[in-house]
Design a protein around this motif. Structure first.
Motif, short mmCIF file in Angstrom:
data_model
loop_
_atom_site.label_atom_id
_atom_site.label_comp_id
_atom_site.label_asym_id
_atom_site.label_seq_id
_atom_site.Cartn_x
_atom_site.Cartn_y
_atom_site.Cartn_z
N GLU A 351 8.38 3.33 3.71
CA GLU A 351 8.43 3.02 5.36
C GLU A 351 7.13 2.59 6.05
OE1 GLU A 351 9.90 6.61 6.71
OE2 GLU A 351 11.73 6.32 6.07
N ARG A 352 6.15 2.58 4.94
CA ARG A 352 4.49 2.36 5.57
C ARG A 352 3.91 1.45 4.65
NH1 ARG A 352 6.32 7.26 6.33
NH2 ARG A 352 5.64 8.32 8.22
N LEU A 353 4.13 1.01 3.33
CA LEU A 353 3.65 0.11 2.62
C LEU A 353 4.60 -0.07 1.38
CD1 LEU A 353 0.73 1.86 0.86
CD2 LEU A 353 2.49 2.97 1.90
N PRO A 354 3.92 -1.48 0.57
CA PRO A 354 5.00 -1.72 -0.56
C PRO A 354 4.79 -0.78 -1.57
CG PRO A 354 3.46 -3.57 0.09
CD PRO A 354 3.21 -2.32 0.93
N VAL A 355 5.89 -0.38 -2.42
CA VAL A 355 5.87 0.55 -3.36
C VAL A 355 6.44 -0.10 -4.65
CG1 VAL A 355 6.74 2.75 -4.17
CG2 VAL A 355 6.02 2.52 -1.98
N LYS A 356 5.65 0.02 -5.90
CA LYS A 356 6.25 -0.60 -7.01
C LYS A 356 6.29 0.80 -8.15
CE LYS A 356 5.10 -4.05 -10.74
NZ LYS A 356 6.57 -4.48 -10.35
N CYS A 357 7.32 0.58 -8.72
CA CYS A 357 7.77 1.67 -10.02
C CYS A 357 7.59 0.89 -11.12
CB CYS A 357 9.29 1.90 -9.81
SG CYS A 357 9.56 3.30 -11.19
N VAL A 358 6.96 1.68 -12.00
CA VAL A 358 6.33 1.29 -13.42
C VAL A 358 6.78 2.16 -14.32
CG1 VAL A 358 4.54 -0.40 -12.54
CG2 VAL A 358 4.02 1.67 -13.40
N PRO A 359 6.86 1.91 -15.88
CA PRO A 359 7.08 2.78 -16.74
C PRO A 359 5.97 3.75 -16.71
CG PRO A 359 7.14 0.68 -17.82
CD PRO A 359 6.84 0.56 -16.28
N THR A 360 6.31 5.18 -17.35
CA THR A 360 5.36 6.13 -17.22
C THR A 360 4.14 5.89 -18.15
OG1 THR A 360 7.23 7.47 -17.14
CG2 THR A 360 5.38 8.74 -18.00
N GLY A 361 2.88 6.26 -17.79
CA GLY A 361 1.87 6.23 -18.70
C GLY A 361 0.71 5.74 -17.74
N VAL A 362 -0.38 6.14 -17.58
CA VAL A 362 -1.59 5.72 -16.85
C VAL A 362 -1.79 4.24 -16.82
CG1 VAL A 362 -4.13 5.81 -16.16
CG2 VAL A 362 -2.55 7.90 -16.69
N GLY A 375 -5.02 -0.68 -4.39
CA GLY A 375 -3.85 -0.04 -5.48
C GLY A 375 -4.14 1.46 -5.20
N VAL A 376 -3.06 2.12 -4.81
CA VAL A 376 -3.06 3.60 -4.73
C VAL A 376 -1.82 3.93 -5.96
CG1 VAL A 376 -2.35 5.88 -3.74
CG2 VAL A 376 -3.58 3.82 -2.37
N TYR A 377 -2.43 4.90 -7.02
CA TYR A 377 -1.51 5.11 -7.99
C TYR A 377 -1.62 6.71 -8.25
CZ TYR A 377 -4.53 5.09 -12.04
OH TYR A 377 -5.69 5.10 -12.77
N PHE A 378 -0.64 7.70 -8.34
CA PHE A 378 -0.59 8.81 -8.60
C PHE A 378 0.68 9.30 -9.48
CE2 PHE A 378 -4.22 9.20 -5.71
CZ PHE A 378 -4.98 10.20 -6.47
N GLU A 379 0.44 9.82 -10.67
CA GLU A 379 1.65 10.23 -11.23
C GLU A 379 1.98 11.61 -10.61
OE1 GLU A 379 2.15 9.12 -15.68
OE2 GLU A 379 0.07 9.88 -15.51
#
Length: 551
Positions: A351-362, A375-379
């Motif tokens: 609802e606030r910004l684009p979100v992308k889903c990727v395979p597990t692993g940093v 780019g913000v990423y957190f597992e």
């Protein structure tokens, strides 16, 4: 500089570090990781590999970290760090695996010569490495093996001692950018702590003082770093350190630390008489690259604030600052998640910004995050960071704000680029980032937690004879093999309100992980065990591993 391998020196040293005949090694997302007592030959060979990687990159400094992160104390591991502080280039993971599995010294020399040819390595180039370890008891002897590798090939090696994984990553980038326009900071621990401390002080200047933050250090190397950080921060952020027994045998990650809190979803027992209701607290893992926050409410009930909650808090704040600065046209912020991200967090962020889903692993998250301006990423496990592109950092440097509000927001964004360790997820840097946002928003844990409510979820693992028979697509959210299993899972999911489930093979062991969500806790549990039952029946799982809930 010699333009051929020093074969005789390598042979003599290699014979002191023979490969065990019955072990097969695999360089995975986290490098090599297994029981510390099985890694002597691997560390020797990694020493030589790191030197060759440096030569291949014209003598840039390569990092080597000896750690097993959140794993139990008998385990250890090693991973290589590329020149910008990022993880080893994927194509070299295969070289690492090949070299580590050469059965004899002669086979190892042959594999080295093949690597030199195929990777077109100029052996006359210098080799430079910087290396460190965490507090595991097996660390010193493994470092000795690593140093034998450096000596055998004639690498210029710098020992960074006992430190956190993120500090080693910081060193690598700081060394390689020294004296350039992209200088990352002073290549010392003092430089690292000063950089973070000064950035935090700028970000919270003039804001009301905060109550002390309790840090569970997992009885690991984070205890040493957090103590130094606390001295740099002083009254800006008072810190109380717990689980700091780095010399007590068996204490590392034992019933404490980020992995314990995330997987058991409860307070470490050692904190039960320490943490007061309403007090902010967080856990690091054994090498201080993961962070999980938590608090007790006034009834004493435990509430966890994991990587998803951190991503939501941080991303929304950065978007807000970009907007106030008047930069929303020039600076696009995006978030990267994996399938393990809670569905409620994904909805909140979308609802606030684009979100992308990727395979597990940093490595997958990091590469995807690099495609955004910010780019913000957190597992969900608490491992993550924020990346500001070079172009964005230049934009922030050159931008001329036209109001005091724009000017303040711009200063905040510039200070965030200093506060955040952009080389890798860094629990201490991320902790200061969270504290910054909480201070700016005047949030307690309760208010942060109420930004959205997590959907109840359950993670189950099924031991199988061959995890490789499970193949996925759509960022690991759907199975393509075994055939027909995904449609059975879909049929189950459709019976539950808010139902979502996916199945993926582990990257390191013969187990398949089953994740499930639903609107009600009992239904999330039921869905997880029913899907696990399907996996078990399909794969002919180990009877001992059949979870009792679906017998």
């Amino acid at each position: 500089m010699s333009s051929s391998l020093p074969v005789d020196a390598i042979k003599v040293a290699s014979d002191k570090h023979p490969k065990p005949s019955d072990v097969r090694y695999q360089y995975g997302t986290a490098g090599f990781r297994t029981l510390g007592k099985l890694l002597d030959s691997v560390l020797f060979r990694v020493g030589i590999l790191a030197a060759l990687r440096s030569k291949r990159l014209d003598g840039k400094t390569i990092g080597v970290m000896v750690t097993a992160s959140h794993n139990p104390e008998p385990d250890n591991g090693v991973k290589l760090v590329d020149p910008r502080g990022e993880m080893l280039e994927a194509s070299w993971e295969a070289h690492a695996t090949t070299l580590s599995n050469a059965s004899t010294t002669d086979a190892f020399i042959e594999a080295l010569e093949t690597l030199v040819q195929t990777a077109k390595i100029d052996l006359s180039k210098p080799a430079r490495v910087v290396y460190a370890r965490d507090t595991r008891p097996s660390g010193p002897s493994l470092v000795n093996a690593l140093e034998d590798g450096f000596k055998a090939i004639g690498a210029e090696a710098r020992d960074a001692g006992v430190t956190t994984t993120p500090i080693l990553h910081y060193f690598v980038r700081a060394i390689n950018t020294k004296g350039t326009p992209y200088s990352y900071g002073e290549d010392s621990e003092e430089g690292y702590f000063t950089k973070l401390g000064q950035a935090l002080k700028k970000l919270v200047a003039g804001r009301p003082p905060v109550s002390p933050l309790l840090i569970d250090c997992a009885n690991g190397v984070g205890a040493i770093a957090a103590k130094t950080l606390a001295a740099h921060l002083g009254d800006t952020l008072p810190i109380v350190l717990e689980n700091t027994a780095i010399t007590t045998e068996g204490a590392l990650n034992n019933a404490c630390g980020a992995d314990f809190v995330k997987t058991s979803q409860k307070l470490p027992p050692s904190l039960s008489n320490v943490l007061k209701p309403g007090q902010r607290a967080c856990s690091l893992d054994g090498d201080a690259d993961r962070l999980i926050y938590f608090y007790l409410d006034e009834r004493g009930s435990f509430h966890m604030l994991d990587g998803d909650k951190i991503a939501g808090l941080v991303a929304a704040f950065i978007v807000e600052q970009v907007k106030i600065a008047g930069l929303e046209e020039q600076v696009k912020v995006g978030v990267v998640q994996t399938a393990y991200a809670n569905g409620a967090s994904t909805k909140y962020l979308q609802e606030r910004l684009p979100v992308k889903c990727v395979p597990t692993g940093v490595k997958h998250l990091h590469h995807a995050a690099e495609r955004y301006d910010v780019g913000v990423y957190f597992e969900a496990n608490g491992h993550g960071t924020v990346l500001f592109s070079d172009d964005t950092q230049a934009t922030l440097r050159d931008y001329q704000p036209s109001t005091p509000a724009q000017s303040r927001a711009l200063e905040n964004l510039v200070s965030l680029t200093e506060l955040i360790n952009q080389t890798v997820g860094d629990a201490l840097s991320d902790m200061l980032l969270v504290e910054t946002v909480l201070s700016h928003k005047s949030y307690t844990g309760v208010e942060w937690d109420s930004l959205y409510v997590d959907l109840p979820n359950r993670l189950v693992k099924v031991v199988v004879s061959d995890r490789n028979s499970f193949k996925t697509e759509d960022a690991e959210r759907r199975l393509v093999s075994p055939p027909g299993l995904q449609s059975k899972i879909d049929g189950l999911v459709n019976r539950y309100q808010g139902g979502r489930s996916f199945v993926r093979p582990s990257g390191t062991e013969d187990v398949v992980r089953v994740y499930a969500e639903a609107n009600i806790r009992t239904q999330a549990d039921e869905l997880a065990f029913r899907v696990a039952g399907l996996v078990y029946d399909e794969a002919g799982g180990d009877p001992a591993s059949r979870p009792k809930e679906f017998l």
